[in-house]
Write a protein that holds these residues in place. Sequence first.
Motif, short mmCIF file in Angstrom:
data_model
loop_
_atom_site.label_atom_id
_atom_site.label_comp_id
_atom_site.label_asym_id
_atom_site.label_seq_id
_atom_site.Cartn_x
_atom_site.Cartn_y
_atom_site.Cartn_z
N GLY A 90 -20.94 -9.54 -8.77
CA GLY A 90 -19.99 -10.71 -8.54
C GLY A 90 -19.80 -11.59 -8.65
N LYS A 91 -18.77 -11.31 -9.84
CA LYS A 91 -17.81 -12.10 -10.87
C LYS A 91 -16.92 -12.19 -9.65
CE LYS A 91 -15.17 -13.26 -14.59
NZ LYS A 91 -14.72 -12.58 -15.82
N PRO A 92 -15.74 -13.57 -9.20
CA PRO A 92 -14.43 -13.19 -9.59
C PRO A 92 -13.19 -12.89 -9.45
CG PRO A 92 -15.14 -15.80 -8.83
CD PRO A 92 -16.38 -14.61 -9.47
N LEU A 93 -13.05 -12.30 -8.85
CA LEU A 93 -11.85 -10.79 -9.72
C LEU A 93 -10.28 -10.81 -9.01
CD1 LEU A 93 -13.85 -7.59 -10.49
CD2 LEU A 93 -13.31 -9.24 -12.21
N ARG A 94 -9.61 -11.23 -9.95
CA ARG A 94 -8.35 -11.44 -9.12
C ARG A 94 -7.79 -10.23 -9.49
NH1 ARG A 94 -4.71 -16.65 -7.82
NH2 ARG A 94 -5.88 -16.12 -6.57
N VAL A 95 -7.21 -9.68 -8.65
CA VAL A 95 -6.27 -7.79 -8.88
C VAL A 95 -4.17 -7.89 -8.68
CG1 VAL A 95 -6.54 -5.49 -7.41
CG2 VAL A 95 -8.32 -6.37 -8.16
N TYR A 96 -4.33 -7.71 -9.28
CA TYR A 96 -2.43 -7.26 -8.40
C TYR A 96 -1.34 -6.33 -8.60
CZ TYR A 96 -3.03 -12.44 -11.40
OH TYR A 96 -3.36 -13.29 -11.38
N GLU A 97 -1.32 -6.28 -7.56
CA GLU A 97 -0.70 -4.83 -7.15
C GLU A 97 1.04 -5.05 -6.09
OE1 GLU A 97 -3.05 -3.48 -4.08
OE2 GLU A 97 -2.80 -4.72 -2.96
N ALA A 98 1.32 -4.06 -5.91
CA ALA A 98 3.12 -3.76 -5.72
C ALA A 98 2.50 -4.26 -4.48
CB ALA A 98 3.51 -2.81 -6.21
N PRO A 99 3.67 -4.66 -3.24
CA PRO A 99 3.42 -5.13 -1.96
C PRO A 99 3.36 -3.54 -1.94
CG PRO A 99 5.50 -5.82 -3.13
CD PRO A 99 4.97 -5.77 -4.11
N HIS A 100 3.08 -3.64 -0.10
CA HIS A 100 2.62 -2.13 0.28
C HIS A 100 4.40 -2.03 1.52
CE1 HIS A 100 -1.16 -0.91 -0.22
NE2 HIS A 100 -1.52 -2.31 0.01
N LEU A 101 4.94 -1.02 1.34
CA LEU A 101 6.21 -1.39 1.44
C LEU A 101 6.11 0.09 2.82
CD1 LEU A 101 8.38 0.02 -1.23
CD2 LEU A 101 8.33 -1.93 -0.51
N GLU A 102 6.57 -0.87 4.24
CA GLU A 102 6.95 0.34 5.45
C GLU A 102 8.14 1.37 5.35
OE1 GLU A 102 7.52 -2.69 8.25
OE2 GLU A 102 5.51 -3.50 8.17
#
Length: 273
Positions: free
Chosen positions: A249-261
């Motif tokens: 239940g620990k808060p996690l921050r995930v980083y990802e590349a933006p979704h490209l249309e």
Amino acid sequence: MKPQMTLLSCSKLVFKDSKDQILLDHVSLEVQAGEKVAIVGPNGAGKSILQKHLSGRLNPAMGEIKLHDKSLSAIPPLKRAQLMAVMAQSEQIEPLLSVAEYVSLGRIPHQHSSKAKEDNKQIDRAIKICGLEKFKDQTIQTLSGGERQRTSLARAIAQSPELLLLDEPTNHLDLRARADILKLVKGLPSTVIAVLHDLSLVHDFADRVIVVRQGKIISDGPPSESLSPAIVRDVFGMETLDVLHPVTGKPLRVYEAPHLETNIQTEKEFTYA
């Protein structure tokens, strides 16, 4: 709560390369005793250049760096080495040295002011902190990448520094080794300034994050503020996603590349001449 004490500070640092290009642009900051500080930014932002100035390995074209409110340039090299230790990105280590022999190099700055018993105590302490007891008599060339990183860190810890400066300490390590190294550093009593490139590791390590871009400090504060979604998007071109660990239940921050249309045509949409 103990009052904070400024250990290291710099004021309006300017540094230019041989082509007169500005790599540090009037950078000012203060680091309090005991803080764990991460310096982050995109490639070429000036992170390592700033770190080299803070350690005294480079001299600024303008500005001043102070350690214990004394100009860093006025502190003799031996005294400086007693107060601060540096772990570079890729340290050149003689492969035939044993782990204990290499770690003992951290005591050189103290060889005229401490006794052999104290030196051995600090060497053994550093080896134990870094979990290297079973490798103590092995040569450096027999170690894995992660074990070598821990050996480099043990050498710096044996120096008994008030300030520890780390330049990409997790470079070339696997995910588990990265987390282990930073967890180890987090538990040290020394003030730590670490240049990091993996944003996902920053939150568990740093009390404070300095974001650098094009030689300027863009943000300086707690991880939640310095790595806000807006700043991460603007500086790194990445999106952030806050999730909860499915087990703890620990808060996690995930980083990802933006979704490209993308405009993907199906076979029926193609027109053949």
